[in-house]
Enzyme design. Structure first.
Site, mmCIF file in Angstrom:
data_model
loop_
_atom_site.group_PDB
_atom_site.id
_atom_site.type_symbol
_atom_site.label_atom_id
_atom_site.label_comp_id
_atom_site.label_asym_id
_atom_site.label_seq_id
_atom_site.Cartn_x
_atom_site.Cartn_y
_atom_site.Cartn_z
ATOM 1 N N GLY A 196 3.131 13.822 -53.283
ATOM 2 C CA GLY A 196 4.039 12.871 -52.624
ATOM 3 C C GLY A 196 4.563 11.846 -53.618
ATOM 4 N N TYR A 253 1.421 9.502 -35.294
ATOM 5 C CA TYR A 253 1.098 9.088 -36.665
ATOM 6 C C TYR A 253 -0.283 8.405 -36.695
ATOM 7 C CZ TYR A 253 1.632 6.268 -40.982
ATOM 8 O OH TYR A 253 1.463 5.662 -42.202
HETATM 9 C C1 AKB Z 1 5.013 2.885 -40.695
HETATM 10 O O1 AKB Z 1 5.691 1.918 -40.295
HETATM 11 O O2 AKB Z 1 4.926 3.957 -40.099
HETATM 12 C C2 AKB Z 1 4.220 2.706 -41.977
HETATM 13 C C3 AKB Z 1 2.815 2.257 -41.716
HETATM 14 C C4 AKB Z 1 2.544 0.872 -41.271
HETATM 15 O O3 AKB Z 1 1.906 3.011 -41.883
HETATM 16 N N1 AKB Z 1 4.883 1.803 -42.833
#
Ligand code: AKB
Length: 316
Positions: A8, A142
């Site tokens: 990455g 995420y």
């Molecule tokens: C996001 O906004 O997804 C990233 C994080 C805070 O992990 N910058």
């Protein structure tokens, strides 16, 4: 001599971390890789190769052929983009990490770094000065992938002795590489629009406070953590890092000190919901005590530097 692989290396953290690690370990010992082309300074200062870390065979061949001893795995789909394609994001975020942890165990890598995020926290987490150990019930794909990743890191350390280290990064702010697909991206975009347009339409509400950090501080903390003696690392999931906390209204006011005609307007989108599920500020005494993390940049210092550097970049 350590040989370091960066997965990455074309991304926001990777492109800067590659250059910083090359200063410490020598250009020829830091191998930058990504699935997309890297910025010119990464390509020109040392080895760079296109490599897909989801391909476990290609990854293991690369590691053996180049006698790699440490890996930094920075590739991920960030919070905003992950919500658009949840299963694909899960696959990318998890598979790359699991390939790497297993490879570390098989070939006996000396150290592995993997970034987690403030996204591991959720609506049930205390939002102010969020402690290291607290409720983690993330509401985004995420965040779920980062929390699962943390559990896998700790598992590989406990079960197989893999020396894996991790930081829960806040939003990272840099003038070199633009962010891509995150909820905290507004805090980078705002500088470009302030300089170019003298106005910015923010996708978060004015009081959406989030923990943030200037990239130089994040890079220094990362290298500090990786250089710390293993006996000092008490957290094998991921360390909280506090950085600085501000909301869109506060950063806009700081920018206005330098560009008086700057105006901010607000048009919150789906990322506002994500921001509302994350901490406003983070407590990081464990990282400070274990390996002495420290930050240099506060909001005024960061704003001044961001404006100066982006102005220079845009006038080239
Ligand atoms: C996001 O906004 O997804 C990233 C994080 C805070 O992990 N910058």
């Amino acid at each position: 001599m350590d040989k370091i692989l960066i997965i990455g290396a074309s991304g926001q953290i990777g492109s800067e971390l590659t250059l910083a690690l090359r200063k410490v370990y020598g250009n020829e010992n830091v191998f930058a890789t990504d699935i997309k082309q890297a910025p010119a300074d990464v390509v020109e200062s040392g080895p760079f190769q296109i490599l897909d870390a989801l391909n476990d065979k290609a990854l293991i061949h690369f590691v053996i052929r180049n006698k790699i001893t440490q890996v930094y795995h920075l590739a991920a789909v960030l919070s905003g983009n992950a919500e658009k394609l949840p299963l694909q994001a899960w696959e990318i975020n998890m598979k790359g990490l699991l390939n790497l942890l297993d490879l570390a165990k098989e070939v006996g890598l000396k150290k592995v770094f993997w970034p987690s995020s403030i996204a591991v926290f959720g609506r049930t987490t205390p939002r102010v000065n969020t402690p290291q150990l607290t409720v983690t019930e993330p509401n985004t794909v995420y965040g779920i992938s980062k929390l699962a990743g943390e559990r896998w890191c700790e598992y590989y350390f406990n079960r197989y002795g893999v020396d894996v280290r991790s930081i829960r990064y806040p939003g990272l702010i840099s003038h070199k590489t633009e962010a891509g697909g995150g909820t905290t991206d507004y805090a980078v975009e705002i500088f470009y629009d302030a300089i170019k347009e003298k106005k910015y339409e923010c996708f978060l509400k004015e009081d959406a406070a989030l923990p943030m950090m200037f990239m130089d501080d994040a890079i220094n903390c990362t290298i500090q953590l990786m250089e710390a003696d293993a006996s000092k690392i008490s957290i094998r999931s991921s360390y909280n890092l506090g950085g600085i906390s501000f909301d869109p209204k506060e950063i806009a006011a700081e920018i206005k000190k330098h560009i008086p005609e700057f105006e901010i307007t607000y048009k919150p989108d789906f990322r506002q919901q994500i921001a509302e599920s994350w901490p406003k500020s983070i407590e990081d005494t464990v990282a400070r005590k274990d390996w002495g993390c420290e930050y240099v940049y506060d909001l005024p210092k960061m704003t001044k530097l961001m404006l100066e550097e982006i102005k220079k970049k845009l006038s080239k």
